[in-house]
Design a protein around this motif. Structure first.
Motif, PDB file in Angstrom:
ATOM      1  N   SER A   1     -30.940  10.992 -28.694  1.00  0.00           N
ATOM      2  CA  SER A   1     -31.118  12.437 -28.474  1.00  0.00           C
ATOM      3  C   SER A   1     -31.780  13.113 -29.675  1.00  0.00           C
ATOM      4  O   SER A   1     -32.724  13.895 -29.506  1.00  0.00           O
ATOM      5  CB  SER A   1     -29.774  13.106 -28.199  1.00  0.00           C
ATOM      6  OG  SER A   1     -29.264  12.665 -26.972  1.00  0.00           O
ATOM      7  N   MET A   2     -31.297  12.818 -30.867  1.00  0.00           N
ATOM      8  CA  MET A   2     -31.877  13.457 -32.064  1.00  0.00           C
ATOM      9  C   MET A   2     -33.341  13.077 -32.245  1.00  0.00           C
ATOM     10  O   MET A   2     -34.176  13.944 -32.528  1.00  0.00           O
ATOM     11  CB  MET A   2     -31.078  13.083 -33.320  1.00  0.00           C
ATOM     12  CG  MET A   2     -29.741  13.779 -33.411  1.00  0.00           C
ATOM     13  SD  MET A   2     -28.925  13.602 -35.031  1.00  0.00           S
ATOM     14  CE  MET A   2     -28.792  11.843 -35.209  1.00  0.00           C
ATOM     15  N   TYR A   3     -33.660  11.815 -32.090  1.00  0.00           N
ATOM     16  CA  TYR A   3     -35.030  11.342 -32.251  1.00  0.00           C
ATOM     17  C   TYR A   3     -35.932  11.999 -31.207  1.00  0.00           C
ATOM     18  O   TYR A   3     -37.008  12.527 -31.529  1.00  0.00           O
ATOM     19  CB  TYR A   3     -35.051   9.816 -32.125  1.00  0.00           C
ATOM     20  CG  TYR A   3     -36.319   9.118 -32.533  1.00  0.00           C
ATOM     21  CD1 TYR A   3     -37.367   9.761 -33.196  1.00  0.00           C
ATOM     22  CD2 TYR A   3     -36.484   7.766 -32.274  1.00  0.00           C
ATOM     23  CE1 TYR A   3     -38.517   9.083 -33.573  1.00  0.00           C
ATOM     24  CE2 TYR A   3     -37.623   7.080 -32.646  1.00  0.00           C
ATOM     25  CZ  TYR A   3     -38.645   7.742 -33.286  1.00  0.00           C
ATOM     26  OH  TYR A   3     -39.775   7.061 -33.656  1.00  0.00           O
ATOM     27  N   ALA A   4     -35.490  12.004 -29.958  1.00  0.00           N
ATOM     28  CA  ALA A   4     -36.289  12.603 -28.885  1.00  0.00           C
ATOM     29  C   ALA A   4     -36.495  14.099 -29.124  1.00  0.00           C
ATOM     30  O   ALA A   4     -37.613  14.612 -28.960  1.00  0.00           O
ATOM     31  CB  ALA A   4     -35.611  12.358 -27.541  1.00  0.00           C
TER      32      ALA A   4
ATOM     33  N   CYS B   1     -33.300   8.976 -18.742  1.00  0.00           N
ATOM     34  CA  CYS B   1     -34.144  10.161 -18.583  1.00  0.00           C
ATOM     35  C   CYS B   1     -34.709  10.627 -19.927  1.00  0.00           C
ATOM     36  O   CYS B   1     -35.897  10.943 -20.024  1.00  0.00           O
ATOM     37  CB  CYS B   1     -33.369  11.278 -17.897  1.00  0.00           C
ATOM     38  SG  CYS B   1     -33.015  10.932 -16.160  1.00  0.00           S
ATOM     39  N   LYS B   2     -33.883  10.663 -20.953  1.00  0.00           N
ATOM     40  CA  LYS B   2     -34.346  11.087 -22.279  1.00  0.00           C
ATOM     41  C   LYS B   2     -35.430  10.153 -22.805  1.00  0.00           C
ATOM     42  O   LYS B   2     -36.479  10.599 -23.279  1.00  0.00           O
ATOM     43  CB  LYS B   2     -33.173  11.148 -23.263  1.00  0.00           C
ATOM     44  CG  LYS B   2     -32.187  12.260 -22.979  1.00  0.00           C
ATOM     45  CD  LYS B   2     -30.978  12.178 -23.898  1.00  0.00           C
ATOM     46  CE  LYS B   2     -29.974  13.273 -23.580  1.00  0.00           C
ATOM     47  NZ  LYS B   2     -28.785  13.185 -24.455  1.00  0.00           N
ATOM     48  N   VAL B   3     -35.168   8.859 -22.729  1.00  0.00           N
ATOM     49  CA  VAL B   3     -36.122   7.863 -23.206  1.00  0.00           C
ATOM     50  C   VAL B   3     -37.420   7.948 -22.397  1.00  0.00           C
ATOM     51  O   VAL B   3     -38.522   7.921 -22.951  1.00  0.00           O
ATOM     52  CB  VAL B   3     -35.493   6.447 -23.140  1.00  0.00           C
ATOM     53  CG1 VAL B   3     -36.538   5.362 -23.334  1.00  0.00           C
ATOM     54  CG2 VAL B   3     -34.374   6.317 -24.166  1.00  0.00           C
ATOM     55  N   SER B   4     -37.292   8.077 -21.088  1.00  0.00           N
ATOM     56  CA  SER B   4     -38.475   8.134 -20.226  1.00  0.00           C
ATOM     57  C   SER B   4     -39.300   9.391 -20.462  1.00  0.00           C
ATOM     58  O   SER B   4     -40.532   9.351 -20.341  1.00  0.00           O
ATOM     59  CB  SER B   4     -38.064   8.028 -18.754  1.00  0.00           C
ATOM     60  OG  SER B   4     -37.505   6.749 -18.508  1.00  0.00           O
ATOM     61  N   CYS B   5     -38.655  10.497 -20.807  1.00  0.00           N
ATOM     62  CA  CYS B   5     -39.405  11.719 -21.142  1.00  0.00           C
ATOM     63  C   CYS B   5     -40.316  11.468 -22.336  1.00  0.00           C
ATOM     64  O   CYS B   5     -41.486  11.871 -22.335  1.00  0.00           O
ATOM     65  CB  CYS B   5     -38.454  12.874 -21.445  1.00  0.00           C
ATOM     66  SG  CYS B   5     -37.679  13.602 -20.000  1.00  0.00           S
TER      67      CYS B   5
ATOM     68  N   LEU C   1     -30.145   1.972 -30.672  1.00  0.00           N
ATOM     69  CA  LEU C   1     -29.975   3.386 -31.026  1.00  0.00           C
ATOM     70  C   LEU C   1     -28.812   3.932 -30.219  1.00  0.00           C
ATOM     71  O   LEU C   1     -28.763   3.769 -29.003  1.00  0.00           O
ATOM     72  CB  LEU C   1     -31.233   4.207 -30.719  1.00  0.00           C
ATOM     73  CG  LEU C   1     -32.451   4.045 -31.604  1.00  0.00           C
ATOM     74  CD1 LEU C   1     -33.584   4.959 -31.117  1.00  0.00           C
ATOM     75  CD2 LEU C   1     -32.140   4.348 -33.057  1.00  0.00           C
ATOM     76  N   SER C   2     -27.898   4.598 -30.886  1.00  0.00           N
ATOM     77  CA  SER C   2     -26.779   5.240 -30.197  1.00  0.00           C
ATOM     78  C   SER C   2     -27.310   6.411 -29.367  1.00  0.00           C
ATOM     79  O   SER C   2     -28.441   6.861 -29.546  1.00  0.00           O
ATOM     80  CB  SER C   2     -25.758   5.751 -31.213  1.00  0.00           C
ATOM     81  OG  SER C   2     -26.322   6.836 -31.950  1.00  0.00           O
ATOM     82  N   ASP C   3     -26.460   6.904 -28.486  1.00  0.00           N
ATOM     83  CA  ASP C   3     -26.838   8.064 -27.667  1.00  0.00           C
ATOM     84  C   ASP C   3     -27.228   9.242 -28.553  1.00  0.00           C
ATOM     85  O   ASP C   3     -28.211   9.927 -28.295  1.00  0.00           O
ATOM     86  CB  ASP C   3     -25.694   8.450 -26.721  1.00  0.00           C
ATOM     87  CG  ASP C   3     -26.110   9.561 -25.754  1.00  0.00           C
ATOM     88  OD1 ASP C   3     -27.258   9.532 -25.264  1.00  0.00           O
ATOM     89  OD2 ASP C   3     -25.286  10.460 -25.506  1.00  0.00           O
ATOM     90  N   ASN C   4     -26.462   9.469 -29.629  1.00  0.00           N
ATOM     91  CA  ASN C   4     -26.777  10.576 -30.538  1.00  0.00           C
ATOM     92  C   ASN C   4     -28.128  10.388 -31.204  1.00  0.00           C
ATOM     93  O   ASN C   4     -28.898  11.343 -31.347  1.00  0.00           O
ATOM     94  CB  ASN C   4     -25.687  10.737 -31.606  1.00  0.00           C
ATOM     95  CG  ASN C   4     -24.442  11.395 -31.052  1.00  0.00           C
ATOM     96  OD1 ASN C   4     -24.482  12.024 -30.006  1.00  0.00           O
ATOM     97  ND2 ASN C   4     -23.343  11.241 -31.754  1.00  0.00           N
TER      98      ASN C   4
ATOM     99  N   LYS D   1     -28.176  -1.506 -22.770  1.00  0.00           N
ATOM    100  CA  LYS D   1     -27.617  -1.012 -21.512  1.00  0.00           C
ATOM    101  C   LYS D   1     -27.477   0.501 -21.715  1.00  0.00           C
ATOM    102  O   LYS D   1     -26.742   0.939 -22.603  1.00  0.00           O
ATOM    103  CB  LYS D   1     -26.272  -1.664 -21.243  1.00  0.00           C
ATOM    104  CG  LYS D   1     -25.641  -1.232 -19.943  1.00  0.00           C
ATOM    105  CD  LYS D   1     -24.371  -2.012 -19.713  1.00  0.00           C
ATOM    106  CE  LYS D   1     -23.495  -1.493 -18.652  1.00  0.00           C
ATOM    107  NZ  LYS D   1     -23.821  -1.386 -17.347  1.00  0.00           N
ATOM    108  N   ILE D   2     -28.215   1.276 -20.922  1.00  0.00           N
ATOM    109  CA  ILE D   2     -28.211   2.727 -21.130  1.00  0.00           C
ATOM    110  C   ILE D   2     -27.768   3.449 -19.872  1.00  0.00           C
ATOM    111  O   ILE D   2     -27.872   2.937 -18.763  1.00  0.00           O
ATOM    112  CB  ILE D   2     -29.601   3.246 -21.592  1.00  0.00           C
ATOM    113  CG1 ILE D   2     -30.697   2.883 -20.593  1.00  0.00           C
ATOM    114  CG2 ILE D   2     -29.946   2.706 -22.969  1.00  0.00           C
ATOM    115  CD1 ILE D   2     -32.065   3.468 -20.927  1.00  0.00           C
ATOM    116  N   THR D   3     -27.287   4.655 -20.075  1.00  0.00           N
ATOM    117  CA  THR D   3     -26.850   5.499 -18.966  1.00  0.00           C
ATOM    118  C   THR D   3     -28.063   6.146 -18.297  1.00  0.00           C
ATOM    119  O   THR D   3     -29.179   6.120 -18.829  1.00  0.00           O
ATOM    120  CB  THR D   3     -25.919   6.621 -19.472  1.00  0.00           C
ATOM    121  OG1 THR D   3     -26.689   7.493 -20.325  1.00  0.00           O
ATOM    122  CG2 THR D   3     -24.722   6.062 -20.232  1.00  0.00           C
TER     123      THR D   3
END
Length: 189
Positions: free
Chosen positions: A20-23, A57-61, A14-17, A50-52
């Protein structure tokens, strides 16, 4: 949410966008089942990409909320600590407040709801800093007042008689946060 699942299942990415949209969509309108399904995808993102730090943080939330909703305390702790160590945000503080409220630990829930509302910034959902933590604070103070024997929160009773002295400050905090929650609106940029 199936479009996000299809996108992930196609490339295991999944791209960063899309993260973010999914979350954001999950936080806005996802239910327990949606979070359970999403947790499989977001766990895959953690393992396979490999994530920033921001993506972590977004994924972990999302994973923390999914864990809380199914009462998986170990996973909840795992994902909340990832965010707290990296970059605390309103969303994770709100989740911690909800967690402790569910556990009937009002004093600890107050700390986290307060942090969500006043001490951190949101990374996915502006509302995690707004109405929700203030309603959480109001609920905690109402619970504490009830523990002390005060049970009537109606407007008529509040104006007709004062609460017992040992509860009056707690009632005032309950009213303050409830009023703030009702007046809160998304700030203009």
């Amino acid at each position: 949410f199936s479009i996000f699942a299809k996108a992930y299942n196609k490339d295991k990415y999944l791209s960063d966008n899309l993260i973010s949209m999914y979350a954001k969509e999950l936080l806005k309108c996802g239910d327990k089942d949606d979070f359970t399904e999403a947790s499989k995808i977001f766990e895959g993102v953690l393992i396979n990409q490999k994530i920033t730090e921001e993506q972590l943080c977004k994924v972990s939330c999302i994973l923390a909320k999914a864990a809380r909703l199914v009462n998986d305390d170990a996973a909840f702790l795992k994902y909340t600590t990832k965010v707290l160590v990296a970059s605390p945000c309103s969303e994770i503080c709100l989740e911690l407040g909800e967690y402790f409220l569910d556990k009937q630990d009002n004093e600890e829930a107050i700390v986290w709801f307060y942090n969500a509302a006043y001490e951190t910034e949101p990374i996915l959902d502006i509302n995690s800093q707004g109405k929700a933590p203030r309603l959480g604070l109001a609920q905690c103070y109402a619970n504490i007042a009830k523990e002390l024997g005060y049970t009537d929160f109606t407007e008529e009773t509040a104006s007709a008689s004062s609460p017992p002295q040992d509860v009056s400050a707690i009632i005032e905090l309950h009213k303050k946060y409830l009023e703030e929650a009702m007046k809160w609106d998304v700030p203009e940029e």
